[in-house]
Scaffold this motif. Structure first.
Motif, short mmCIF file in Angstrom:
data_model
loop_
_atom_site.label_atom_id
_atom_site.label_comp_id
_atom_site.label_asym_id
_atom_site.label_seq_id
_atom_site.Cartn_x
_atom_site.Cartn_y
_atom_site.Cartn_z
N PRO A 115 0.81 -1.22 0.00
CA PRO A 115 0.00 0.00 0.00
C PRO A 115 0.84 1.26 0.00
O PRO A 115 0.33 2.35 -0.24
N GLY A 116 2.15 1.14 0.26
CA GLY A 116 3.01 2.31 0.27
C GLY A 116 3.38 2.80 -1.12
O GLY A 116 3.92 3.91 -1.25
N ILE A 117 3.11 2.01 -2.16
CA ILE A 117 3.45 2.43 -3.51
C ILE A 117 2.51 3.56 -3.93
O ILE A 117 1.30 3.39 -4.06
N GLN A 118 3.09 4.73 -4.13
CA GLN A 118 2.32 5.93 -4.45
C GLN A 118 2.19 6.18 -5.94
O GLN A 118 1.27 6.86 -6.38
N ARG A 119 3.12 5.65 -6.71
CA ARG A 119 3.04 5.81 -8.15
C ARG A 119 3.80 4.69 -8.85
O ARG A 119 4.77 4.15 -8.31
N THR A 120 3.34 4.35 -10.05
CA THR A 120 4.02 3.39 -10.91
C THR A 120 4.37 4.11 -12.20
O THR A 120 3.55 4.84 -12.76
N GLN A 121 5.58 3.91 -12.68
CA GLN A 121 6.01 4.54 -13.92
C GLN A 121 6.37 3.44 -14.93
O GLN A 121 7.34 2.69 -14.75
N TYR A 122 5.53 3.34 -15.96
CA TYR A 122 5.77 2.40 -17.05
C TYR A 122 6.67 3.10 -18.05
O TYR A 122 6.29 4.10 -18.65
N MET A 123 7.90 2.59 -18.22
CA MET A 123 8.94 3.28 -18.98
C MET A 123 8.97 2.79 -20.42
O MET A 123 9.44 1.67 -20.69
N PRO A 124 8.47 3.59 -21.37
CA PRO A 124 8.45 3.16 -22.77
C PRO A 124 9.84 3.19 -23.39
O PRO A 124 10.70 3.98 -23.01
N VAL A 182 12.38 1.14 -23.29
CA VAL A 182 13.55 0.59 -22.63
C VAL A 182 13.27 -0.85 -22.20
O VAL A 182 12.12 -1.26 -22.02
N GLY A 183 14.36 -1.61 -22.04
CA GLY A 183 14.27 -2.97 -21.54
C GLY A 183 14.58 -3.02 -20.06
O GLY A 183 14.57 -1.99 -19.37
N HIS A 184 14.87 -4.21 -19.60
CA HIS A 184 15.11 -4.44 -18.17
C HIS A 184 16.18 -3.48 -17.62
O HIS A 184 16.00 -2.92 -16.54
N HIS A 185 17.26 -3.26 -18.35
CA HIS A 185 18.30 -2.32 -17.92
C HIS A 185 17.91 -0.93 -18.41
O HIS A 185 18.31 -0.48 -19.47
N MET A 186 17.12 -0.24 -17.61
CA MET A 186 16.48 1.00 -18.04
C MET A 186 17.45 2.15 -18.28
O MET A 186 17.28 2.93 -19.20
N TRP A 187 18.45 2.28 -17.42
CA TRP A 187 19.45 3.34 -17.62
C TRP A 187 20.63 2.69 -18.33
O TRP A 187 21.49 2.06 -17.74
N ASN A 188 20.66 2.85 -19.65
CA ASN A 188 21.61 2.10 -20.46
C ASN A 188 22.46 2.97 -21.36
O ASN A 188 23.21 2.46 -22.19
N ASN A 197 17.62 7.74 -22.52
CA ASN A 197 17.10 6.82 -21.51
C ASN A 197 17.56 7.15 -20.10
O ASN A 197 16.79 7.06 -19.14
N ASN A 198 18.83 7.52 -19.94
CA ASN A 198 19.33 7.87 -18.61
C ASN A 198 18.62 9.10 -18.07
O ASN A 198 18.23 9.15 -16.90
N ASP A 199 18.45 10.10 -18.92
CA ASP A 199 17.80 11.35 -18.48
C ASP A 199 16.34 11.08 -18.09
O ASP A 199 15.84 11.66 -17.11
N ARG A 200 15.67 10.21 -18.83
CA ARG A 200 14.27 9.92 -18.50
C ARG A 200 14.18 9.15 -17.18
O ARG A 200 13.27 9.39 -16.38
N ALA A 201 15.12 8.25 -16.94
CA ALA A 201 15.13 7.53 -15.66
C ALA A 201 15.40 8.48 -14.51
O ALA A 201 14.76 8.40 -13.45
N VAL A 202 16.36 9.39 -14.70
CA VAL A 202 16.66 10.39 -13.66
C VAL A 202 15.42 11.23 -13.39
O VAL A 202 15.11 11.55 -12.23
#
Length: 387
Positions: A329-338, A340-346, A351-356
């Protein structure tokens, strides 16, 4: 020899041919070709390596990226838990941590016991519970009050289980769970949907030496992966296995962390000098997760503000992430990252800027740059629509 005494010498040796072949094969499997004591990676040229002995007994390699002086400093330290499990932090991840520090964050990372430059543990001490205790001990050792935690992949599993333990959760300020593995035994046995197509099977085969081209390690690692040898096998020691294993041994696992569209431009994640992975210890920790009972009821009591990151081309089973979303219940938001694969900051594109952007917005309690998706109510449709 007696029965062959009337034969020519070449004919007398024929009965010994199977013995000679067996001896050669035995030698190939039984004789080490790498050092049998742990050879740790050399120091990184761009960050100092510290070694901290935690109250759990683990001696871990620690890296610190102080906040950039030109940016407003954030008062809460940010701790990174990398994936693996029991893998060294890649150069690609170090570059991402530097990017966070340039945003004003006081960034710490440590290689979990047995990984990278951290000391090995006895094989029976590699457990998911030990990893959680090490996290609590690390935050205590920081002595800066509560900490924000970013847990990626198996690091996300450690973080999820920390949130389910009130004694550890009390040390956490905010939690970011990125692309988690299975949080417990029941979740680990789920077989379900994965993300959009990854680069597995499309990317060129990794280059470089492979330990699995050597009979000794091909046999040992193969039998361990099949479950026919336990991780604490006496065939090869833990240190020898760590020394032998190379990045090329991961095969298509690396490609599976990228989208299909990136198959022919997958970045080099690490250097051969820095790469470190403990296959036996990793399997051991994964097995303790599979053997663990459900933590869902404990996780439902979590109140630590948390965010979940899910990649579009994730190679993870979708229900591993949605199980966390459904029960925390502590999860306040979910971000589905278009994109990118499993290694999101690649390091590819932005991709790195969007993850940041999504990470810093959550840590500063600012509006999310992406829609809050999926919500708990949207889990069934998410699983159906994003196969």
């Amino acid at each position: 020899m007696w029965r062959g005494r009337h034969r020519t010498w070449p004919a007398r040796l024929v009965p010994f041919l199977p013995v000679l072949v067996a001896a050669a094969l035995t030698a190939a499997v039984c004789i080490p070709t790498v050092p049998t004591t742990r050879q740790y990676p050399p120091a990184l040229p761009f960050v100092a390596t510290q070694h901290w002995t935690l109250t759990t007994g683990s001696r871990v390699a620690v890296y610190h990226y102080p906040p950039a002086k030109a940016r407003p400093r954030h008062p809460i330290p940010l701790v990174y838990l990398n994936g693996g499990p029991v893998r060294g932090i890649s150069v690609l991840d170090h570059q991402f941590l530097q990017l966070l520090a340039r945003q004003g964050y006081d960034v710490y990372a440590y290689e979990q016991a047995g990984g990278g430059r951290s000391d090995l543990l006895p094989m029976d001490q590699y457990t998911i519970s030990r990893s959680v205790r090490d996290l609590a001990a690390f935050v205590d050792r920081l002595d800066k009050g509560k900490a924000d935690i970013l847990g990626f992949s198996s690091g996300g599993v450690v973080l999820t289980r920390a949130l389910a333990d009130p004694r550890v959760a009390a040390r956490l300020h905010r939690a970011i769970i990125a692309e988690p593995g299975p949080m417990d035994g029941p979740t680990a046995h789920i077989t379900g949907h994965k993300g959009r197509k990854s680069a597995r099977g499309l990317a060129p085969a990794p280059t470089g030496p492979r330990s699995t081209h050597i009979p000794r390690y091909a046999v040992a690692f193969g039998l361990m992966r099949l479950g026919l040898l336990t991780p604490d096998t006496g065939l090869i020691g833990q240190a020898e296995g760590d020394n032998a294993f190379t990045a090329a041994d991961l095969g298509s696992d690396t490609a599976s962390a990228y989208c299909a569209r990136d198959a022919h431009r997958i970045p080099t994640e690490d250097t051969s000098q820095n790469f470190s992975f403990s296959p036996a210890a990793s399997l051991r920790i994964q097995q303790t997760v599979k053997d663990s009972p459900s933590i869902a009821s404990q996780l439902r009591r979590s109140r630590t503000p948390a965010m979940l990151l899910i990649a579009e081309c994730s190679s993870q089973v979708r229900q591993w992430a949605t199980a966390v979303l459904a029960n925390d219940p502590g999860i306040q938001r979910t971000q589905y990252m278009p994109g990118v694969g499993h290694h999101m900051w690649n390091g590819l594109d932005d991709n790195n800027d969007r993850a940041v952007a999504v990470i810093t917005a959550f840590l500063q309690d600012k509006p999310a740059p992406l829609p809050n998706y999926p919500t708990r109510d949207e889990i069934p449709s998410f699983l159906h629509d994003h196969k």
